[in-house]
Design a protein around this motif. Structure first.
Motif, mmCIF file in Angstrom:
data_model
loop_
_atom_site.group_PDB
_atom_site.id
_atom_site.type_symbol
_atom_site.label_atom_id
_atom_site.label_comp_id
_atom_site.label_asym_id
_atom_site.label_seq_id
_atom_site.Cartn_x
_atom_site.Cartn_y
_atom_site.Cartn_z
ATOM 1 N N TRP A 1 0.831 -1.203 0.000
ATOM 2 C CA TRP A 1 0.000 0.000 0.000
ATOM 3 C C TRP A 1 0.870 1.260 0.000
ATOM 4 O O TRP A 1 0.596 2.212 -0.721
ATOM 5 C CB TRP A 1 -0.921 -0.010 1.220
ATOM 6 N N TYR B 1 -0.182 -0.057 -5.808
ATOM 7 C CA TYR B 1 -1.362 -0.906 -5.669
ATOM 8 C C TYR B 1 -2.479 -0.148 -4.980
ATOM 9 O O TYR B 1 -2.233 0.626 -4.061
ATOM 10 C CB TYR B 1 -1.030 -2.161 -4.842
ATOM 11 N N SER B 2 -3.696 -0.412 -5.413
ATOM 12 C CA SER B 2 -4.858 0.169 -4.735
ATOM 13 C C SER B 2 -5.175 -0.677 -3.509
ATOM 14 O O SER B 2 -4.655 -1.786 -3.349
ATOM 15 C CB SER B 2 -6.065 0.190 -5.674
ATOM 16 N N VAL B 3 -6.042 -0.156 -2.669
ATOM 17 C CA VAL B 3 -6.459 -0.897 -1.473
ATOM 18 C C VAL B 3 -7.097 -2.221 -1.882
ATOM 19 O O VAL B 3 -6.814 -3.263 -1.298
ATOM 20 C CB VAL B 3 -7.411 -0.047 -0.611
ATOM 21 N N VAL C 1 -4.400 -4.728 -2.989
ATOM 22 C CA VAL C 1 -3.634 -5.237 -1.838
ATOM 23 C C VAL C 1 -4.457 -6.273 -1.095
ATOM 24 O O VAL C 1 -3.964 -7.356 -0.761
ATOM 25 C CB VAL C 1 -3.219 -4.087 -0.895
ATOM 26 N N ARG D 1 -10.837 -4.899 3.594
ATOM 27 C CA ARG D 1 -10.367 -3.513 3.622
ATOM 28 C C ARG D 1 -10.121 -3.024 5.051
ATOM 29 O O ARG D 1 -9.118 -2.369 5.320
ATOM 30 C CB ARG D 1 -11.392 -2.591 2.966
ATOM 31 N N ARG E 1 1.420 7.056 2.932
ATOM 32 C CA ARG E 1 1.669 6.704 1.531
ATOM 33 C C ARG E 1 2.645 7.696 0.919
ATOM 34 O O ARG E 1 2.568 8.901 1.161
ATOM 35 C CB ARG E 1 0.352 6.725 0.760
#
Length: 78
Positions: free
Chosen positions: A45, A50-52, A55, A63, A77
């Motif tokens: 992350w 990568y998006s949530v 991941v 999530r 981030r």
């Protein structure tokens, strides 16, 4: 008739369980389900590649689990 007195009443059980859990904690026992290692997920992350959702799919978590791990790690981030 004496046998009946040896059974724990329903009101005694919660306090006995609580006492047992406290004693286990004092002995240093870890209670509950072990946490899943989320180091890889947090690093994925943090990389920003990568998006949530990606991941979560890659490591097999939901999530909220990822968000909790990010918060626990104090990650930001790039």
């Amino acid at each position: 008739m004496g046998v009946k007195a040896s059974f724990a009443t329903p009101t005694d059980v919660p306090s006995r369980v609580k006492d047992g859990l406290e004693a286990a904690k004092r002995r240093g026992k870890t209670l509950g389900r072990p946490r899943k290692s989320m180091d890889t997920a947090v690093r994925m992350w943090q990389s920003g590649d990568y998006s949530v959702a990606e991941v979560c799919e890659a490591v097999g978590c939901c999530r909220q689990t990822l968000y909790n791990a990010i918060k626990r790690a104090g990650a930001v981030r790039d």
